[in-house]
Design a protein around this motif. Structure first.
Motif, PDB file in Angstrom:
ATOM      1  N   ASN A 115       0.809  -1.226   0.000  1.00 22.80           N
ATOM      2  CA  ASN A 115       0.000   0.000   0.000  1.00 22.80           C
ATOM      3  C   ASN A 115       0.842   1.277   0.000  1.00 22.80           C
ATOM      4  O   ASN A 115       0.382   2.337   0.423  1.00 22.80           O
TER       5      ASN A 115
ATOM      6  N   GLN B  77       2.153   4.617  -1.037  1.00 20.40           N
ATOM      7  CA  GLN B  77       1.602   5.703  -1.864  1.00 20.40           C
ATOM      8  C   GLN B  77       2.521   6.913  -1.791  1.00 20.40           C
ATOM      9  O   GLN B  77       3.131   7.175  -0.756  1.00 20.40           O
TER      10      GLN B  77
ATOM     11  N   SER C 115      -1.838   4.723  -8.233  1.00 25.15           N
ATOM     12  CA  SER C 115      -0.669   3.845  -8.319  1.00 25.15           C
ATOM     13  C   SER C 115      -0.183   3.473  -6.926  1.00 25.15           C
ATOM     14  O   SER C 115      -0.261   4.278  -5.987  1.00 25.15           O
ATOM     15  N   ARG C 116       0.321   2.252  -6.797  1.00 27.36           N
ATOM     16  CA  ARG C 116       0.795   1.743  -5.519  1.00 27.36           C
ATOM     17  C   ARG C 116       2.158   1.073  -5.682  1.00 27.36           C
ATOM     18  O   ARG C 116       2.524   0.617  -6.763  1.00 27.36           O
TER      19      ARG C 116
ATOM     20  N   ASN D 287       5.538  -0.889  -2.951  1.00 26.12           N
ATOM     21  CA  ASN D 287       5.764  -1.636  -1.725  1.00 26.12           C
ATOM     22  C   ASN D 287       7.192  -1.471  -1.246  1.00 26.12           C
ATOM     23  O   ASN D 287       8.081  -1.010  -1.979  1.00 26.12           O
TER      24      ASN D 287
ATOM     25  N   HIS E  62       8.097   1.064  -6.770  1.00 20.63           N
ATOM     26  CA  HIS E  62       6.879   1.825  -7.039  1.00 20.63           C
ATOM     27  C   HIS E  62       6.825   2.168  -8.517  1.00 20.63           C
ATOM     28  O   HIS E  62       7.834   2.529  -9.110  1.00 20.63           O
TER      29      HIS E  62
ATOM     30  N   GLY F 290       1.413   4.880   4.086  1.00 18.78           N
ATOM     31  CA  GLY F 290       0.525   3.756   3.852  1.00 18.78           C
ATOM     32  C   GLY F 290       1.044   2.363   4.068  1.00 18.78           C
ATOM     33  O   GLY F 290       0.278   1.402   3.961  1.00 18.78           O
ATOM     34  N   THR F 291       2.311   2.166   4.390  1.00 16.98           N
ATOM     35  CA  THR F 291       2.901   0.829   4.397  1.00 16.98           C
ATOM     36  C   THR F 291       2.596   0.019   5.657  1.00 16.98           C
ATOM     37  O   THR F 291       2.940  -1.164   5.725  1.00 16.98           O
TER      38      THR F 291
ATOM     39  N   ARG G  99      -0.763   0.345   7.146  1.00 14.00           N
ATOM     40  CA  ARG G  99      -2.033   1.070   7.221  1.00 14.00           C
ATOM     41  C   ARG G  99      -2.923   0.547   8.343  1.00 14.00           C
ATOM     42  O   ARG G  99      -2.956  -0.634   8.676  1.00 14.00           O
TER      43      ARG G  99
ATOM     44  N   ARG H 140      -5.020   6.166   3.219  1.00 13.90           N
ATOM     45  CA  ARG H 140      -4.996   6.829   1.916  1.00 13.90           C
ATOM     46  C   ARG H 140      -4.229   8.130   2.040  1.00 13.90           C
ATOM     47  O   ARG H 140      -4.343   8.843   3.033  1.00 13.90           O
TER      48      ARG H 140
END
Length: 547
Positions: free
Chosen positions: A296, A298, A400-401, A403, A419, A483-484, A486, A517
């Motif tokens: 996740n 971002q 787009s995501r 990791n 990414h 977001g990593t 979340r 988000r």
């Protein structure tokens, strides 16, 4: 402190990472003297002149003394280019190296969090924590706080074209906002800054400096966390490397991971908390199989357009005599270019009609730089010498995501960041529309009076295909990764809405990595708010245990 001072240390709370949220936690958890707190920071102190002087950020980002410089994998969606993903490696974390822009995000950002499985995180529920953090230098305002640790002020000496940009936005139908912190960001405005008396006020200065005098708070720098230690499924301490020695720091109550969007998932994975298959590949015993750790990722993908202008800008005042004059102005009066943030004016706009909320954030800079294909960090890009300005746009809520994954189980090997910044075609289309909006702003009164010629791109693309190629060749990261780790209420979330790691005890993550988000704004103010909220969760649970 010497290495032996860390042997067999024990505290109620052990905080890993003295960054934007970690310094907040150290302050709040040690208030009142009831709890023993240890703060572990891998980097050093935040006492450098470059840290204190606002313009020093250009020498901090990309500098291994202050910046983690996480390497990224080649990104096929932007012509195979690579970037350094920056993160502050010193007390205060990224609040000690960032551009000092203070912006919270919109009401819709936080209400989306709450509606998507994070009850208690709506804008109205977060606002008191923004206010608690803040010492607003302006007049009393319902959206702002007074007396908090974080000084938020108006710019002391903005470039005249920054106000002209706001006026040009008005000509294009974007309202001018006197204040943008109450939840409505749709419009244009001069940015507020995390500064006190013309100097940076990050969390090291605002939160940690005074708190370090408390006998129940101990701060250790140069401590690289190797892993969190567990007894069964309860976190009981942290193993750290310091001066070549492996040391243990015990936690009676909780371990709090505040190592940032790249560092926090990496530490969890080194500790056996993460995707089981990935951990086994590296020979790491699995404590908790949580596939969402490191997922996740971002980031705001952005692209800038530069124009030559008819008045001096910071680019054209870079000679030795100019630098000496500006430095003297800063030292004697705390005025001039050395005290102003690079992004002096901003706008939140809609790329097309019919959208419920803005999908573009625009940044106006009274300077510009060239992002050559081999430049991996914007701070290391070459500034032009002629008078130029830049308007950069980024996608507020990218689709787009990416990791974060480990390269090694050892902490001195930086993790891998993967990414595809434009991996989703919708993000590319939004930036194509953004480029056309930027061109309209440069052509709008009164900004058009100062524009002399195109610079980047030149010649200007004539169709969407041309703009799309320009975006791919020039897109860059904006240093807002989240977001990593979340939070959420679903089974795939890493954390529950109170920031505890799912399935484990005595372990929380409190930093920007918890955001489900990405905000339609820079992320530092929100990371500080998360630190404030996280401290309340921890203290509330401590009161329950004591009752």
């Amino acid at each position: 402190m010497q290495s032996q001072d860390l042997d067999s240390l024990t505290a109620d709370y052990v905080i890993v990472g003295g960054g934007s949220a970690g310094c907040v936690l150290a302050n709040r958890l040690s208030e009142g003297g009831r709890h023993q707190v240890i703060l572990l920071e891998a980097g050093g102190e935040a006492d450098s002149f470059l840290v204190r002087m606002p313009a020093g950020m250009s020498r901090l980002i990309g500098n291994p003394r202050f910046d983690w410089q996480y390497p990224s994998e080649p990104d096929a969606s932007i012509s195979g280019r690579q970037f350094i993903w920056s993160g502050g490696r010193l007390l205060g974390g990224s609040s000690s190296i960032n551009g000092q822009v203070y912006i919270r995000g919109s009401r819709a950002d936080y209400d989306h969090w709450a509606a998507s499985g994070c009850p208690g995180w709506s804008f109205d529920e977060c606002l008191p924590y923004f206010r608690r953090a803040e010492d607003f230098a302006g007049p009393a305002h319902p959206a702002h706080g007074k007396g908090g640790p974080l000084c938020v002020s108006f710019q002391r000496d903005p470039h005249p074209l920054s106000e002209v940009f706001v006026q040009a936005c008005s000509s294009e139908g974007l309202p001018s906002l006197a204040d943008y912190c109450g939840g409505d960001q749709h419009g244009a405005f001069l940015s507020l800054a995390t500064q006190r008396d013309g100097q940076r006020c990050g969390t090291a200065q605002g939160y940690l400096a005074a708190a370090r005098e408390r006998p129940n708070l101990r701060v250790f720098t140069g401590c690289l966390a190797r892993r969190v230690l567990f007894a069964g499924r309860r976190a009981v301490g942290v193993e750290v490397l310091r001066d070549g020695r492996l040391l243990r720091v015990n936690a009676r109550s909780e371990v709090v991971v505040s190592a940032g969007t790249v560092g926090s998932p990496a530490l969890l994975m080194r500790s056996g908390v993460g995707p089981a298959e990935h951990l086994r590949e590296l020979g790491i015993p699995v404590v908790a199989d949580l596939a969402g750790v490191g997922a996740n990722l971002q980031e705001h993908v952005g692209v800038g357009i530069n124009k030559r202008v008819s008045v001096p800008t910071y680019n054209s005042q870079m000679g030795p005599l100019d630098v000496m004059r500006h430095l003297g102005n800063y030292l004697l009066r705390k005025r001039g270019p050395m005290v102003t943030p690079a992004v002096q004016a901003m706008a939140c706009a809609k790329s097309r009609a019919g959208l419920d909320e803005p999908d573009l954030q625009l940044h106006f800079l009274p300077l510009s730089y060239d992002m050559a294909p081999d430049v991996r960090c914007a701070a290391l890009a070459e500034m032009t010498r002629e008078p130029t300005v830049m308007i950069q746009a980024n996608v507020c809520h990218p689709f787009s995501r990416g990791n974060v994954r480990l390269r090694s189980r050892e902490p001195d090997v930086l993790p891998q960041v993967s990414h595809q910044l434009l991996g989703d075609e919708r993000d590319l289309r939004t930036l194509v529309d953004a480029c056309k909006l930027i061109e309209r702003l440069f052509a709008a009164e009164p900004l058009s009076r100062y524009v002399q010629a195109d610079r980047t791109p030149s010649p200007r693309p004539t169709d969407d295909a041309g703009w799309a190629q320009f975006v791919r060749n020039n897109a860059n990261v904006c240093y807002h990764p989240v977001g990593t780790c979340r939070m959420g209420s679903d089974s795939a979330a890493v954390l529950d809405p109170r920031l505890s790691v799912r399935g484990l005890h005595g372990l929380r993550v409190v930093d920007a990595s918890v955001m489900p988000r990405l905000l339609s704004a820079n992320t530092n103010a929100a990371a500080i708010m998360i630190g404030e909220r996280g401290s309340d969760f921890l203290l509330a649970d401590a009161r329950k245990m004591a009752a």
